[in-house]
Design a protein around this motif. Structure first.
Motif, PDB file in Angstrom:
ATOM      1  N   ALA A 328       0.829  -1.262  -0.089  1.00 38.97           N
ATOM      2  CA  ALA A 328      -0.062  -0.005   0.059  1.00 38.97           C
ATOM      3  C   ALA A 328       0.807   1.527   0.019  1.00 38.97           C
ATOM      4  O   ALA A 328       0.718   2.038  -0.619  1.00 38.97           O
ATOM      5  N   ASP A 382      -6.253   3.263  -3.550  1.00 38.10           N
ATOM      6  CA  ASP A 382      -6.910   2.345  -2.565  1.00 38.10           C
ATOM      7  C   ASP A 382      -7.425   1.387  -3.117  1.00 38.10           C
ATOM      8  O   ASP A 382      -7.305   0.001  -2.545  1.00 38.10           O
ATOM      9  N   SER A 386      -6.185  -2.565  -2.667  1.00 37.95           N
ATOM     10  CA  SER A 386      -6.883  -3.878  -1.803  1.00 37.95           C
ATOM     11  C   SER A 386      -7.294  -5.046  -2.816  1.00 37.95           C
ATOM     12  O   SER A 386      -7.356  -6.522  -2.439  1.00 37.95           O
TER      13      SER A 386
END
Length: 390
Positions: A328, A382, A386
């Motif tokens: 991330a 994001d 994920s």
């Protein structure tokens, strides 16, 4: 899989984050651990932070000298130059600070205009990060700021005379803000010549005054599609001005002006968090720990007086959490992330099938094992992370 290198740790950078929790006023969008400065005696907290740095040495006997120090908050510009010097002295004596280290201090425009900038530089500060936030007085009033647009511009000009590099923060995607409005404002900001810009879209965190107002329907946040339009406009304007994004929200005139401290976060390095509520990531004997200091200044100082560890909690991170964090944070930076690091830590392969689909969509690039987001992919950072996370 043979481990050919350590996938996280201080070889990716070693920094010190100092959290100074006091502000002259608390902004309505801020969800940091901050408190009104009022007439508090600050020397005891400075002493506690210095002691905290020393206590960290016991936990990190193998760590070398610091690459960066970052004074954040809160408003660390409220510290006197001699207090900044005291904290840096503790860091230097305890861990060492490398020659040419980046030492950043966050400041508001009014602080910059009245501070002794030469004294701050003599104390060791090499870089200012100035919270201009907007180049428009009406927006500054909405954001709860206590300076004018003119003061923001003058602060940037004054800082550039003393420091080789500075950063300027702006908040956009405010309710009702038009593309033409932001284009003109960003052009004014670029004209000031700061070699680093941090450009953040306004967020409405639930616990903040803005977040509560939004819940009551008193403020209507900008729709996602409109925010995306402003983000794309931002990328175009900064690129044309020679200030391309090297991270989702950060732009620099050259690699020399990139935030070396923030790169430690994005690359998976180690950093000590000292000061009330400060977070850290430290690696010891192949394990990685998330640290968090006691949030209340009074409790933090009391703990340090008893020579307890400065962090209230030091949690050993599970491998999967470490791998997901590497992915991330690494994907936020334009340089991307080596997927071997994610796979070594997690013991799982990152789906090349999904990467192939995202590549066809123009959202990611894969060169060898290095994965990075494209400009359009950053809008979906994001969501893509994920989908790819092990």
């Amino acid at each position: 899989m043979t481990q050919v290198f350590a996938p996280f740790g201080p070889h990716f950078g070693f920094g010190l984050y100092i959290h100074w929790p006091y502000c002259t006023r608390v902004c309505p969008y801020c969800d940091f651990n901050v408190y009104a400065a009022k007439d508090r005696a600050t020397d005891p907290l400075v002493t506690a932070i210095a002691d905290d740095i020393r206590v960290h040495r016991r936990k990190l006997p193998e760590h070398g000298a610091l690459d960066t120090v970052y004074f954040g908050g809160g408003t660390p510009a409220l510290l006197r130059p001699e207090q900044v010097a005291e904290i840096l002295k503790a860091a230097s004596e305890t861990f060492g600070i490398k020659d040419g280290a980046e030492i950043t201090l966050e400041a508001n425009p009014n602080d910059v205009l009245k501070a002794d900038l030469l004294a701050l530089r003599r104390a060791g500060v090499t870089r200012l990060s100035i919270g201009v936030q907007s180049m428009r007085d009406s927006a500054l009033a909405f954001l709860g700021r206590d300076h004018t647009a003119e003061a923001g511009g003058e602060a940037v000009k004054r800082a550039l005379k003393v420091f080789d590099t500075i950063s300027m923060d702006l908040i956009y995607a405010r309710p009702g803000q038009s593309p033409a409005n932001w284009e003109a404002e960003l052009a004014d900001a670029l004209a000031l010549g700061a070699p680093h810009l941090s450009l953040y879209e306004l967020t409405f965190e639930p616990a903040t005054a803005f977040g509560k107002a939004a819940q009551r329907g008193e403020i209507v946040p900008m729709p996602d599609d409109a925010q995306a339009d402003l983000y794309e406009l931002t990328q175009q304007m900064t690129r044309d001005a020679g200030m391309p994004a090297y991270e989702v929200s950060n732009h620099a005139a050259s690699p020399a002006h990139q935030s070396r401290h923030n790169l430690i976060y994005w690359r998976g390095g180690d950093w000590i968090g000292a000061g009330p509520g400060a977070h850290g990531r430290v690696s010891v004997a192949g394990n990685r720990y998330a640290t968090e200091a006691e949030r209340r200044p009074e409790g933090y100082m009391a703990g340090m007086q008893m020579l307890q560890e400065g962090w209230a909690d030091a949690a050993k991170l599970p491998p999967l959490d470490i791998a997901r964090e590497i992915l991330a944070m690494g994907l936020r930076a334009a340089e991307g992330v080596d997927l071997r690091r994610v796979e070594i830590v997690s013991g799982k392969k990152v789906s090349r099938e999904k990467i192939g689909v995202f590549t066809e969509q123009g959202w990611v690039k894969l060169q060898g094992s290095e994965l990075s987001l494209t400009e359009s992919g950053r809008l979906l950072a994001d969501a893509l992370t994920s989908q790819l996370a092990p």
